[in-house]
Design a protein around this motif. Sequence first.
Motif, PDB file in Angstrom:
ATOM      1  N   GLN A 157      14.623 -23.006  77.401  1.00 18.36           N
ATOM      2  CA  GLN A 157      15.817 -23.840  77.479  1.00 18.36           C
ATOM      3  C   GLN A 157      15.580 -25.262  76.982  1.00 18.36           C
ATOM      4  O   GLN A 157      16.524 -25.936  76.580  1.00 18.36           O
ATOM      5  N   ASN A 160      16.656 -25.140  73.453  1.00 19.14           N
ATOM      6  CA  ASN A 160      18.116 -25.044  73.414  1.00 19.14           C
ATOM      7  C   ASN A 160      18.743 -26.405  73.677  1.00 19.14           C
ATOM      8  O   ASN A 160      19.669 -26.835  72.983  1.00 19.14           O
ATOM      9  N   ASP A 161      18.259 -27.102  74.704  1.00 24.85           N
ATOM     10  CA  ASP A 161      18.789 -28.427  75.029  1.00 24.85           C
ATOM     11  C   ASP A 161      18.652 -29.376  73.842  1.00 24.85           C
ATOM     12  O   ASP A 161      19.556 -30.163  73.543  1.00 24.85           O
ATOM     13  N   ASN A 162      17.514 -29.321  73.181  1.00 25.08           N
ATOM     14  CA  ASN A 162      17.272 -30.175  72.021  1.00 25.08           C
ATOM     15  C   ASN A 162      18.329 -29.954  70.941  1.00 25.08           C
ATOM     16  O   ASN A 162      18.866 -30.906  70.364  1.00 25.08           O
ATOM     17  N   ASP A 165      22.052 -31.118  71.722  1.00 28.32           N
ATOM     18  CA  ASP A 165      22.300 -32.562  71.818  1.00 28.32           C
ATOM     19  C   ASP A 165      21.686 -33.248  70.606  1.00 28.32           C
ATOM     20  O   ASP A 165      20.537 -33.688  70.630  1.00 28.32           O
ATOM     21  N   GLU A 319      18.263 -35.035  86.889  1.00 26.25           N
ATOM     22  CA  GLU A 319      18.509 -35.722  85.637  1.00 26.25           C
ATOM     23  C   GLU A 319      19.696 -36.680  85.789  1.00 26.25           C
ATOM     24  O   GLU A 319      20.669 -36.374  86.482  1.00 26.25           O
ATOM     25  N   ASP A 325      25.561 -35.621  76.875  1.00 27.75           N
ATOM     26  CA  ASP A 325      24.999 -34.374  77.403  1.00 27.75           C
ATOM     27  C   ASP A 325      26.035 -33.266  77.550  1.00 27.75           C
ATOM     28  O   ASP A 325      25.692 -32.157  77.967  1.00 27.75           O
ATOM     29  N   ALA A 328      25.247 -29.846  75.861  1.00 28.45           N
ATOM     30  CA  ALA A 328      24.078 -29.196  76.451  1.00 28.45           C
ATOM     31  C   ALA A 328      24.396 -28.650  77.840  1.00 28.45           C
ATOM     32  O   ALA A 328      23.977 -27.543  78.197  1.00 28.45           O
ATOM     33  N   ARG A 332      24.176 -24.798  79.090  1.00 20.86           N
ATOM     34  CA  ARG A 332      23.436 -24.381  80.287  1.00 20.86           C
ATOM     35  C   ARG A 332      24.319 -23.563  81.224  1.00 20.86           C
ATOM     36  O   ARG A 332      23.885 -22.539  81.776  1.00 20.86           O
TER      37      ARG A 332
END
Length: 353
Positions: A157, A160-162, A165, A319, A325, A328, A332
């Motif tokens: 993940q 994926n987050d990278n 965003d 976070e 965000d 992202a 998620r």
Amino acid sequence: MYPFTEGSYAPRNGWYVAAFRNEIGDDLLSRWILNQPVVMYRKDDGTAVAVEGRCPHRHFPLGASKRVGDAIQCGYHGITFDAAGKCTFVPSQEKIPGVYTIRSYPLVERGLWAWIWPGDPAKADESLIPTLAEIGFEIEGIYAKPFYAHDVDGRYQLLNDNLLDLSHLGYLHGTSIGTTDDAATPEERDVTDRRVSSRRVMRNTPPTPAVRAKHAIEGLVDRVSGMEFYFPGFHAGIGEVRLPEGHERAGELINFSRVWHAVTPAKTFTTNYFFAMGSTDRQGVDDMVEYLKPVLAEDMFATVEIEKIVQTLDDLPPELMLKSDGTAVLGRRILQRMMDREREEARLARSTP
């Protein structure tokens, strides 16, 4: 498991990229996928297959074994399995126990990629694989090329987050493919039951260092940058640069590319990361093979360093989210719902007499 709920890691019922098609040949190709060893190879008729990479006798890796025709013979005791996972030979006895099988995975070749379904094979619907038209692979005159297949020391993940965003482009990649306007420009989002799309349309903006160097542009340009995330691990990116309003050739396309990132869980804290690129500029694509190596290295560096912190802290603080965000977080939540649904289906199956 961060950033998901306890016990959640990655969806199993989904199509992931297991390999580039050109990686699969006569030799056995080993790869971990969702904490399972998998072996891929081509049968004599050219068909690509994927089977479990563990011998059920002593857990010897079948990827370290050998081909015998279209079958794999375990390198430890010679037990042999065909491409469908059926045991066909046990050297030490004539009778083959019925339990001696290994799993065979659905594997579909499409575009540059071989897609695997690691979950319930009864749910393996090929229509869930993104079409080549959807990801920009069939644009007239496009030249597409596989670049790199990496094993990254970070959980799935994080990559994926990278990719969900892209506000990081002007900072992590500020000397190459990004500018600060990649963060300052609001996103345009679109969501369907198969993907999340994000676009930034930047007018009269500085070109990226890569575009400036390639096209010798010093003035402002119009840029489009975006990514489409096809659940659970494929990202199709778009990049377009045009001359801006007021220029004598306003609207002229001067740079165009499509990029494809496949993010496939390997082990719990490692990821298979496949990157490919396409453009109508064939030479430009070939030139980017070397140019983008340090760029991808920056993404992988960020992933690895975050993984080190996440694993080391005894108590991981929450976070502090930002406006950027949103995409992202949306990604998620969609993946979490997929995992929750799988968990509930498994619970119901156990409770059914």
